[in-house]
Design an enzyme around this catalytic site. Structure first.
Site, PDB file in Angstrom:
ATOM      1  N   CYS A 200      -5.057  12.132  12.860  1.00 30.09           N
ATOM      2  CA  CYS A 200      -5.810  10.882  12.724  1.00 30.09           C
ATOM      3  C   CYS A 200      -5.669  10.169  14.066  1.00 30.09           C
ATOM      4  O   CYS A 200      -5.086  10.684  15.011  1.00 30.09           O
ATOM      5  CB  CYS A 200      -5.257  10.039  11.579  1.00 30.09           C
ATOM      6  SG  CYS A 200      -3.639   9.421  11.944  1.00 30.09           S
TER       7      CYS A 200
ATOM      8  N   ASP B 165       4.652   0.306  12.018  1.00 29.78           N
ATOM      9  CA  ASP B 165       3.443  -0.334  11.481  1.00 29.78           C
ATOM     10  C   ASP B 165       3.316  -1.790  11.903  1.00 29.78           C
ATOM     11  O   ASP B 165       2.312  -2.423  11.590  1.00 29.78           O
ATOM     12  CB  ASP B 165       3.431  -0.252   9.944  1.00 29.78           C
ATOM     13  CG  ASP B 165       3.239   1.178   9.477  1.00 29.78           C
ATOM     14  OD1 ASP B 165       3.434   1.444   8.282  1.00 29.78           O
ATOM     15  OD2 ASP B 165       2.916   2.037  10.324  1.00 29.78           O
TER      16      ASP B 165
ATOM     17  N   ARG C  24      -8.578  -0.652   4.416  1.00 31.55           N
ATOM     18  CA  ARG C  24      -7.680   0.360   3.839  1.00 31.55           C
ATOM     19  C   ARG C  24      -6.330  -0.249   3.496  1.00 31.55           C
ATOM     20  O   ARG C  24      -5.640   0.211   2.599  1.00 31.55           O
ATOM     21  CB  ARG C  24      -7.455   1.497   4.848  1.00 31.55           C
ATOM     22  CG  ARG C  24      -8.688   2.270   5.193  1.00 31.55           C
ATOM     23  CD  ARG C  24      -8.359   3.489   6.010  1.00 31.55           C
ATOM     24  NE  ARG C  24      -7.336   4.287   5.338  1.00 31.55           N
ATOM     25  CZ  ARG C  24      -6.857   5.420   5.843  1.00 31.55           C
ATOM     26  NH1 ARG C  24      -7.293   5.860   6.997  1.00 31.55           N
ATOM     27  NH2 ARG C  24      -5.957   6.115   5.205  1.00 31.55           N
TER      28      ARG C  24
ATOM     29  N   LYS D 104       0.850  -1.203   0.000  1.00 24.07           N
ATOM     30  CA  LYS D 104       0.000   0.000   0.000  1.00 24.07           C
ATOM     31  C   LYS D 104       0.876   1.240   0.000  1.00 24.07           C
ATOM     32  O   LYS D 104       0.672   2.163  -0.790  1.00 24.07           O
ATOM     33  CB  LYS D 104      -0.886   0.000   1.241  1.00 24.07           C
ATOM     34  CG  LYS D 104      -1.561   1.323   1.554  1.00 24.07           C
ATOM     35  CD  LYS D 104      -2.462   1.284   2.764  1.00 24.07           C
ATOM     36  CE  LYS D 104      -1.768   1.558   4.062  1.00 24.07           C
ATOM     37  NZ  LYS D 104      -1.499   2.952   4.374  1.00 24.07           N
ATOM     38  N   ASN D 105       1.903   1.267   0.853  1.00 26.40           N
ATOM     39  CA  ASN D 105       2.686   2.488   1.058  1.00 26.40           C
ATOM     40  C   ASN D 105       3.728   2.740  -0.025  1.00 26.40           C
ATOM     41  O   ASN D 105       4.407   3.760   0.004  1.00 26.40           O
ATOM     42  CB  ASN D 105       3.318   2.504   2.456  1.00 26.40           C
ATOM     43  CG  ASN D 105       2.250   2.668   3.528  1.00 26.40           C
ATOM     44  OD1 ASN D 105       1.099   2.982   3.228  1.00 26.40           O
ATOM     45  ND2 ASN D 105       2.621   2.419   4.766  1.00 26.40           N
TER      46      ASN D 105
ATOM     47  N   ARG E 193       0.113  14.179  13.122  1.00 24.79           N
ATOM     48  CA  ARG E 193       0.546  13.996  11.729  1.00 24.79           C
ATOM     49  C   ARG E 193       0.808  15.339  11.013  1.00 24.79           C
ATOM     50  O   ARG E 193       0.167  15.661  10.010  1.00 24.79           O
ATOM     51  CB  ARG E 193      -0.464  13.173  10.934  1.00 24.79           C
ATOM     52  CG  ARG E 193      -0.967  11.905  11.590  1.00 24.79           C
ATOM     53  CD  ARG E 193       0.081  10.820  11.749  1.00 24.79           C
ATOM     54  NE  ARG E 193       0.559  10.285  10.500  1.00 24.79           N
ATOM     55  CZ  ARG E 193      -0.035   9.309   9.828  1.00 24.79           C
ATOM     56  NH1 ARG E 193      -1.184   8.834  10.239  1.00 24.79           N
ATOM     57  NH2 ARG E 193       0.492   8.839   8.706  1.00 24.79           N
TER      58      ARG E 193
HETATM   59  C1  EPZ Z   1       4.178   6.863   6.495  1.00 27.81           C
HETATM   60  O1  EPZ Z   1       3.397   7.865   7.098  1.00 27.81           O
HETATM   61  C2  EPZ Z   1       3.253   5.667   6.319  1.00 27.81           C
HETATM   62  N1  EPZ Z   1       2.151   6.033   5.432  1.00 27.81           N
HETATM   63  C3  EPZ Z   1       2.725   5.227   7.683  1.00 27.81           C
HETATM   64  O2  EPZ Z   1       1.945   4.058   7.477  1.00 27.81           O
HETATM   65  C4  EPZ Z   1       3.914   4.864   8.565  1.00 27.81           C
HETATM   66  O3  EPZ Z   1       3.445   4.514   9.848  1.00 27.81           O
HETATM   67  C5  EPZ Z   1       4.860   6.069   8.668  1.00 27.81           C
HETATM   68  O4  EPZ Z   1       5.272   6.484   7.351  1.00 27.81           O
HETATM   69  C6  EPZ Z   1       6.127   5.745   9.463  1.00 27.81           C
HETATM   70  O5  EPZ Z   1       6.794   4.682   8.867  1.00 27.81           O
HETATM   71  C7  EPZ Z   1       2.383   6.063   4.097  1.00 27.81           C
HETATM   72  O6  EPZ Z   1       3.478   5.820   3.623  1.00 27.81           O
HETATM   73  C8  EPZ Z   1       1.209   6.413   3.234  1.00 27.81           C
HETATM   74  P1  EPZ Z   1       6.187  10.128   8.694  1.00 27.81           P
HETATM   75  P2  EPZ Z   1       3.968   9.377   7.177  1.00 27.81           P
HETATM   76  O7  EPZ Z   1       6.063  11.425   7.960  1.00 27.81           O
HETATM   77  O8  EPZ Z   1       4.855   9.641   6.027  1.00 27.81           O
HETATM   78  C9  EPZ Z   1       6.607  13.470  12.015  1.00 27.81           C
HETATM   79  C10 EPZ Z   1       0.129   2.655   7.742  1.00 27.81           C
HETATM   80  O9  EPZ Z   1      -0.293   2.084   8.745  1.00 27.81           O
HETATM   81  N2  EPZ Z   1       6.464  14.455  10.925  1.00 27.81           N
HETATM   82  O10 EPZ Z   1       7.331   9.222   8.370  1.00 27.81           O
HETATM   83  O11 EPZ Z   1       2.814  10.296   7.405  1.00 27.81           O
HETATM   84  C11 EPZ Z   1       5.333  12.680  12.252  1.00 27.81           C
HETATM   85  O12 EPZ Z   1       4.472  13.375  13.126  1.00 27.81           O
HETATM   86  C12 EPZ Z   1       0.555   4.102   7.828  1.00 27.81           C
HETATM   87  O13 EPZ Z   1       0.275   2.120   6.615  1.00 27.81           O
HETATM   88  C13 EPZ Z   1       6.544  15.812  11.240  1.00 27.81           C
HETATM   89  O14 EPZ Z   1       6.719  16.190  12.402  1.00 27.81           O
HETATM   90  O15 EPZ Z   1       4.843   9.315   8.492  1.00 27.81           O
HETATM   91  C14 EPZ Z   1       5.861  11.407  12.865  1.00 27.81           C
HETATM   92  O16 EPZ Z   1       6.063  11.616  14.250  1.00 27.81           O
HETATM   93  C15 EPZ Z   1       0.277   4.673   9.188  1.00 27.81           C
HETATM   94  N3  EPZ Z   1       6.430  16.725  10.235  1.00 27.81           N
HETATM   95  C16 EPZ Z   1       7.223  11.220  12.194  1.00 27.81           C
HETATM   96  O17 EPZ Z   1       7.566  12.480  11.623  1.00 27.81           O
HETATM   97  C17 EPZ Z   1       6.221  16.351   8.927  1.00 27.81           C
HETATM   98  O18 EPZ Z   1       6.140  17.238   8.045  1.00 27.81           O
HETATM   99  C18 EPZ Z   1       7.243  10.181  11.091  1.00 27.81           C
HETATM  100  O19 EPZ Z   1       6.136  10.438  10.258  1.00 27.81           O
HETATM  101  C19 EPZ Z   1       6.129  14.968   8.624  1.00 27.81           C
HETATM  102  C20 EPZ Z   1       6.266  14.043   9.644  1.00 27.81           C
END
Ligand code: EPZ
Length: 421
Positions: free
Chosen positions: A116, A309, A401, A22-23, A121
């Site tokens: 969420c 995850d 999803r 998915k990702n 996020r």
């Molecule tokens: C991706 O989400 C995945 N989703 C998530 O999978 C996964 O849990 C996550 O990466 C971590 O591996 C997709 O790829 C569609 P991040 P993402 O930006 O990119 C902070 C699932 O279950 N952050 O790597 O949104 C954030 O708050 C989903 O399949 C900022 O502060 O996660 C978090 O603490 C859930 N500012 C950390 O970074 C930003 O601009 C990592 O988040 C962006 C992120």
């Protein structure tokens, strides 16, 4: 709203065919916006989030042709550069349209994704990166409005960007934006997830010039335009990990087919630590468990660390495995929503901020529980498969999803899961 009814304590035996990730599929479908030629994709999983992404792209003017084995996307005449809130609120990953739209068309309006179940996020790192490349970004009634109209030939400018935190979609968004920018972009503190690499490999096939995929520093040399390409989506390592934990918790023996084990080292080593036999051949990982599990301590981290995850799934395993264990969630601030539901099934877990301590060795009892987010609902399925009696899981749209044909795949290896509306 659909529910799942699961009769527990049935050993799982047989083969599970792992779907496309998915990702990886989500950013790669969106990468079609970067070219006016056809992007042909194989191994795209049939998931709710994929359908949402197709709807979003179609609403923008992307031509979409779908057969059972090939998804073709052609962004020849894009007429709408807006990702509306009613779509973004159901799928945060819609924020990924910002990079391609800005890079190829110089303007975009994307509803700011809300939080969420698992956390606030934020997308500040995405925004800061686009601004470093010269984009003007403003907020307009809940939307992020971005443009490069003030820049020479309406193009982003390559920049050196150090991301303050490792972010998967942040890395992906900025990498896509840099593909058509003027000059070279150097992204630092990049995510190294296999799904980020899969997107990068697809972009290179489309003509992008990208170096350093899988490392902390990715360099992208902007080109004038990207072409069409053919690409097959990488396997879903989180789906595979979920089935592996299910086999462990039901003293089963399953073969996960279509798995690249070198992309699952942290999960596989935790399964071995829990007392599970793991045999790896070229694209199959076989799991055998005698049901006598030892609970494991773990701390989530960006790849190649233990994936957040998979945290909820191992929480379920720890409730039935022998011993006291600690799970620390370092990525998201609220990713323990599954704990209260597991406690309803007899688990003994105490949460202290981002640390969960569980006293294992329990035989869980079937109960009525509620899914709250994608991976939390997966952990409830695992708990139900190992529990005594029947479990009813409500709000399972969360599962749809991210898991393709979940009950079909589980029932094919001996589970007893029924979906009722
Ligand atoms: C991706 O989400 C995945 N989703 C998530 O999978 C996964 O849990 C996550 O990466 C971590 O591996 C997709 O790829 C569609 P991040 P993402 O930006 O990119 C902070 C699932 O279950 N952050 O790597 O949104 C954030 O708050 C989903 O399949 C900022 O502060 O996660 C978090 O603490 C859930 N500012 C950390 O970074 C930003 O601009 C990592 O988040 C962006 C992120």
């Amino acid at each position: 709203m659909d529910k799942l009814i699961i009769n527990g304590q049935r050993k799982l035996y047989g083969d599970v065919y792992i779907s496309g990730a998915k990702n990886a599929a989500l950013p790669i479908l969106i990468a079609s916006l970067l070219s006016k030629e056809a992007l042909k994709l194989k191994n795209v999983p049939n998931l709710f989030d994929i359908n949402t992404t197709e709807k979003l792209l179609f609403s923008m003017g992307v031509e979409i042709l779908k057969t059972d084995s090939l998804l073709t996307l052609k962004a020849r005449n894009i007429k709408d550069f807006h990702a509306p809130y009613d779509l973004v609120k159901t799928m945060r990953a819609s924020i990924l349209v910002l990079g391609p739209l800005l890079s190829r068309f110089g303007h975009a309006r994307v509803a700011r994704p809300g939080g969420c179940a698992i956390g606030s996020r934020p997308v500040d790192i995405h925004i800061k990166g686009f601004e470093a490349m010269g984009a003007k970004i403003k907020n307009e009634s809940g939307d992020i409005v971005a443009s490069t109209e003030h820049l020479p030939n309406n193009r982003l400018i390559g920049a050196e960007i150090s991301m303050s935190q490792v972010t998967v979609t942040g890395t992906e968004n900025l990498m896509m934006a840099a593909c058509l920018a003027n000059g070279v972009t150097i992204l630092k503190n990049c995510a190294k997830e296999p799904e980020v690499i899969d997107l990068g490999n697809c972009l290179v096939k489309m003509g992008a010039i990208i170096k350093g995929l899988g490392t902390a520093i990715i360099t992208i040399e902007g080109v004038d335009e990207l072409n069409g390409a053919e690409h097959s989506i990488i396997f879903d390592r989180i789906e595979a990990g979920t089935y592996m934990v299910a086999a462990a918790m039901t003293a089963g023996e399953i073969n996960c087919i279509g798995v690249e084990s070198d992309k699952m080292t942290s999960v596989i080593s935790k399964l071995k630590e829990a007392g599970v036999d793991v045999i790896k051949t070229d694209n199959i990982v076989s799991i055998k468990s005698n049901g006598k599990l030892k609970s494991v301590n773990l701390e989530t981290a960006p790849y190649p660390g233990f994936p957040t995850d998979m945290q909820a799934q191992f929480m379920a395993l720890n409730t039935v495995a022998e011993g006291v264990s600690k799970i620390k969630e370092t990525i998201f601030e609220n990713r323990f929503m599954h704990v209260q539901e597991l406690i309803r099934m007899g688990a003994d877990i105490v949460i202290n901020q981002n640390l969960a301590v569980s006293r294992g060795g329990k035989v869980l009892e079937g109960a009525s529980v509620m899914a709250t987010d994608l991976r939390a609902s997966a952990s409830l399925v695992l708990a139900a498969l190992s529990a005594k009696g029947t479990t009813v899981i409500d709000r399972i749209y969360h599962l749809d999803r991210g898991y393709e044909n979940l009950e079909k795949k589980f029932n094919q290896i001996g589970a007893h899961i029924e979906r009722v509306s």
